[in-house]
Design a protein around this motif. Structure first.
Motif, short mmCIF file in Angstrom:
data_model
loop_
_atom_site.label_atom_id
_atom_site.label_comp_id
_atom_site.label_asym_id
_atom_site.label_seq_id
_atom_site.Cartn_x
_atom_site.Cartn_y
_atom_site.Cartn_z
N ALA A 6 1.34 13.00 -2.39
CA ALA A 6 2.30 12.22 -1.30
C ALA A 6 2.64 13.31 -0.27
N ALA A 7 2.73 14.44 -0.69
CA ALA A 7 2.79 15.42 0.41
C ALA A 7 1.78 15.71 1.40
N LYS A 8 0.38 15.62 0.92
CA LYS A 8 -0.73 15.52 1.58
C LYS A 8 -0.96 14.49 2.43
N ALA A 9 -0.61 13.16 1.88
CA ALA A 9 -0.55 11.91 2.73
C ALA A 9 0.60 11.71 3.70
N ARG A 10 1.51 12.43 3.55
CA ARG A 10 2.71 12.32 4.33
C ARG A 10 3.62 11.15 3.85
N VAL A 11 3.62 10.92 2.43
CA VAL A 11 4.31 9.72 2.18
C VAL A 11 5.38 10.01 1.03
N LYS A 12 6.39 9.13 0.70
CA LYS A 12 7.20 9.55 -0.27
C LYS A 12 6.39 9.37 -1.86
N SER A 13 6.94 9.90 -2.69
CA SER A 13 6.23 9.94 -4.06
C SER A 13 5.96 8.37 -4.49
#
Length: 113
Positions: A44-51
């Motif tokens: 999620a952090a790498k794709a810049r989205v919420k979990s």
């Protein structure tokens, strides 16, 4: 990280937007067989989205056939992800290796008893 897997994703994925970004995030963690086991929070952090969005994207990618997920089978019970795009035999190689490891572990355990 496998440049080969990432290249296959760039060249052959049918996805765009967030789904493509998530598949690339997974591929960035993958070995040459397309296998990895990062935590959903890491992806999620790498794709810049919420979990929660990461979980939805992973399910969508799995439904599309470009990703296979073995839930709770990785280190610390994380899921094992296999990027299946562009290589039909990747899943079977992973299954074969897992069976060999399990068989070896069973032999060691039985010899220890």
């Amino acid at each position: 990280m496998s440049v080969n897997v990432m290249s296959r994703v760039w060249a052959e994925s049918m996805h765009t937007g967030s789904a493509l970004l998530m598949l690339l995030a997974i591929a960035d963690h993958a070995n040459d067989d397309g296998v990895c086991w990062p935590a959903v929070e890491t992806l999620a952090a790498k794709a810049r989205v919420k979990s929660r969005q990461a979980q939805n994207l992973i399910a969508y990618l799995e439904e599309s056939g470009e990703l296979t997920v073995q839930r709770g089978r990785g280190r610390k019970n994380t899921s094992i992800y296999v990027v299946t795009i562009g290589e039909k035999g990747a899943i079977q190689r992973v299954i074969d290796r897992a069976e060999k490891v399990q068989s070896s572990a069973e032999k060691v355990q039985s010899s220890a008893e």
